[in-house]
Design an enzyme around this catalytic site. Structure first.
Site: not given
Length: 778
Positions: A504, A515, A529
């Site tokens: 999460s 990224d 998740k």
């Protein structure tokens, strides 16, 4: 990747078989949710239960059967259905098809091991498969409660049956085996088959104690007490437990991370996110008929008094200076907690039976003034690892973050000092810089998530500004959320350490760091998740609907999914590390992909962002150095061998009930552990103990956790903190290698360091502005 505790647990084998002897059914523990609103999913809890947050009132020792739902519980179920069928991310009608899903989830939550209900029982329940929707809409929970009442009856009956078997003992010379993992087994056809299942369960409980050196009388006494205690606990289940179990089955049937939280569960939830409570500062545990002090929270009234210590048993509780003392021996733990908890600066008197006194020992009364207590055990903490590289020693800072916590209420109320994971990490980074660390590791292993807001703001400590995550709502609208505060709290080399238990909010943070090219991701693929939950305060809506000031609980409901800024969802797939460590093999049983009703993976357009660095040129060389190092590392080889042993035990589902065969297995296992111990001694020094378990636990003493002394449990946990963390040490070496590459080549530094190595200082003001959290959006 903590292996040795799992090995010890699996060695017990019948501990898995004893799952049905745990007390009340409860919602499945899943990774924490993220939220765009006021609250999030539960953070990992303190060991055992701590103090709950409700006002003091006397409670009964045992519930009377049959349990019946209250009007408020029936209203809460209907109110939950209204939200779930209208505002859930994938809203589904509450009809006969959903009723069948609820029925399946409800039965599994009560009897996952197929040891209470027979096929004959299930045949009688068959009509309910299409009636649970009507039960909720009509506010008539008679059907669901009839199942729960039979569960209690069957559980008590099974324990009494097991107690009866103890009288004659068992013959362990045969060739029978015990299947201790019955999750995939069929329910017993009838009473005779059920009796046989329990005969083998009880036989295995006896055999474990026999192998641990107990004589027959000691075994009878231990097991009879165990089963009698279970009967007491199950008879204390009440209407709130029944509603909690049933409505959780409904919530989980919509998606794996939607949950119903009854009043007690909602209180625990709020404490977990605040990391604070108002009480005496004691972690409690049920032992026999007593609620016992397991540990004292640093800085709390209990430890400051100097009059309470671990092992003390709570006998009675009184309110204020003169209120009557209420005897609480034999009470369920959360009812005792209700009397201890209370408003700040109020007085509570606690009568205790000291830990070192017998049952007839002298009682003592301790008077305490309740205060706000912070549970620092679940807060961020740091340390420094010295990494040797030839003649050079590099300091690598490590910040362990168990959960993405935030005190939402304090933040909404404008408290400038509200508890926040980001604030704590920012302070720790300042301390680490003062210690001249050259790299930082954010350790998010087993961090199940928490606040989405904290995930975005924490990312902001490591980048200047920019989007962190994209949130897609049920209408398909995309909202990019990110860091708007200029500056970085840390601009040097960094890594994020993750494993299968990182979920999460942890995945949001790790994905954004990856990224942006801001840091290395090291470890195992994460949980997967990718959904967002919001918390609905049913008390507020229930009162508006009925006009009654009742307790309805809360609904944690999936309202969106989060997608990384590169356009890929973390749903199902998680975050793949740049440098991968060996996996423990639990992916088939643990992770988002193991849920039948998990949302699918999704790709959308990337957010408008620009990477701040490019780590690709150094990932290959760093991985080569890592592989070369671990290939000759005795500590790494030991870890792999322990992992292999863990996987062997984990895959085992049956065990012999023949004494000689089990004794041979035990000797074989102990020989393996002796080899591990000798190798640890040669590698790490000391006595070669595992650090996270003692010899008795490693060899299986036949006891359940709450049957061991609190003193021994505390020692094991203290030893666990001293245990060598081989994966973390290797991660520190990898970051040390990165530092060396950067220092050796300015061109590498200009590519790998954020913003080309330009200095971008964080503002002198607090990293996290004390602005209100976004409003609730159910």
């Amino acid at each position: 990747m903590t292996l040795r505790p799992a090995i010890a647990l699996l060695l017990a084998l019948s501990a898995a078989g004893a799952n049905a002897q745990n007390a009340a059914p409860a919602p499945m523990q899943k990774p924490g949710a993220t939220e765009p609103a006021t609250k999030t999913a539960p953070a990992p809890q303190p060991k055992d239960a701590s103090e709950a947050a409700t006002s003091p009132e006397p409670q009964r020792k045992e519930s009377s059967l049959p349990l019946k739902p209250t009007a408020a519980e029936a209203q809460a179920s209907q109110l939950s259905a209204r939200f779930l069928t209208r505002f859930h991310y994938q809203a589904q009608p509450l009809d006969d098809a959903m009723s069948a899903k609820i029925y399946k989830a409800y039965i599994e939550s009560l009897d996952s091991e197929k040891v209470f209900f027979t096929q004959e029982d299930l045949a009688k329940f068959e009509p309910l498969k299409t009636q649970f929707d009507d039960a909720i809409w009509n506010q008539d929970l008679t059907g669901p409660f009839s199942v729960f009442n039979l569960y209690i009856t069957r559980a008590v009956d099974r324990m009494n049956y097991a107690r009866g078997l103890l009288k004659q003992g068992f013959d362990f010379s045969g060739n029978e085996s015990f299947n201790f993992d019955r999750k995939k087994a069929a329910a017993p056809k009838n009473q005779a088959e059920l009796d046989d299942v329990w005969r083998k369960r009880t036989m295995n409980d006896w055999l474990r104690l026999k192998l641990a050196g107990k004589n027959d009388d000691e075994i009878r006494k231990t097991l009879d007490k165990r089963y009698a205690t279970y009967i007491t606990r199950v008879r204390q289940l009440d209407d709130e437990d029944a509603t909690q179990a049933f409505m959780t089955a409904y919530a989980n049937s919509t998606d794996p991370h939607t949950d119903y939280l009854g009043p007690r569960a909602a209180d625990t939830f709020d404490i977990a996110m605040r990391l604070s409570l108002e009480g005496i500062g004691a972690v409690l545990q049920a032992r026999d008929d007593y609620t016992t002090i397991r540990e004292l929270v640093p800085g709390g009234p209990a430890i400051k008094s100097g009059k309470m210590k671990p092992g003390d048993r709570i006998v009675a509780i009184g309110q204020g200076e003169t209120g009557p003392m209420v005897d609480v021996v034999g009470w369920r733990q959360d009812d005792v907690v209700k009397l201890i908890r209370g408003k700040k600066d109020t007085t509570v008197r606690i009568e205790i039976l000291p830990a070192d006194a017998g049952v007839d020992g002298k009682h003592e009364i301790v008077t305490l003034v309740r205060k706000k207590v912070t549970m620092e055990e679940q807060a961020a903490k740091s340390k420094v690892i010295d990494v040797k590289d030839g003649d050079v020693t590099r300091k690598i800072g490590v910040i362990e973050l168990p959960t993405f916590y935030q005190d939402f209420g304090a933040r909404r109320n404008g408290d400038a000092n509200f508890k926040s994971a980001t604030r704590d990490v920012s302070k720790l980074l300042t301390e680490l810089k003062a210690q001249k660390v050259e790299g930082v590791i954010m350790d998010l292993r087993n961090n199940g998530g928490g606040s989405l807001n904290e995930a975005t703001e924490l990312t902001g400590l490591f980048i200047d500004t920019g989007p962190v995550v994209q949130v897609r709502d049920a209408r398909g609208q995309i909202d990019a959320q990110g860091d708007d505060a200029p500056g970085m709290a840390w601009d040097g080399p960094m890594a994020v350490m993750v494993n299968r238990g990182s979920a999460s909010a942890s995945e949001i943070f790790a994905a954004a760091i990856q990224d942006y090219g801001r840091g290395l991701i090291i470890g195992e693929p994460t949980f997967g998740k990718g959904t967002v939950q919001n918390l609905v305060d049913l008390d507020r809506f229930g009162k508006a609907t009925t006009g009654e000031d009742a307790k309805y609980g809360e609904l944690k409901m999936t309202i969106a999914e989060f997608i990384r800024i590169n356009g890929d969802s973390t749903q199902l797939r998680g975050v793949t590390p740049d440098i991968q460590f060996p996996q423990n093999g639990d992916a088939k049983e643990f992770g988002e992909s193991t849920y039948d009703n998990a949302l699918p993976w999704r790709h959308i357009d990337p957010a408008d962002y620009k990477p701040v660095a490019d780590l690709k040129p150094i990932i290959g060389p760093l991985n080569q150095k890592h592989q070369a190092r671990v290939a000759t590392s005795p500590a790494w080889k030991l870890m792999l061998d322990e992992l292999k042993q863990y996987q062997t035990l984990r895959d085992k589902t049956d065990i012999s009930l023949n004494f000689a065969a089990r004794q041979a297995e035990r000797k074989q296992y102990e020989a393996i552990q002796t080899d591990f111990r000798n190798r640890r001694k040669a590698i790490f020094g000391g006595d070669g103990s595992p650090g996270d378990t003692d010899d008795a636990a490693t060899s299986d003493d036949g006891l359940n956790a709450n049957e061991r002394s609190i003193k021994s449990e505390i020692k094991q946990e203290a030893d666990a903190k001293k245990a060598k963390d081989t994966p973390l040490d290797e991660a520190a070496h990898i970051v040390g290698d990165e530092v060396a590459l950067i220092k050796a080549d300015p061109k590498v530094a200009s590519v790998v360091l954020p913003y080309g190595g330009r200095k971008i200082d964080a503002p002198q003001t607090a990293q996290v502005p004390a602005k209100p959290a976004p409003a609730s959006n159910p």
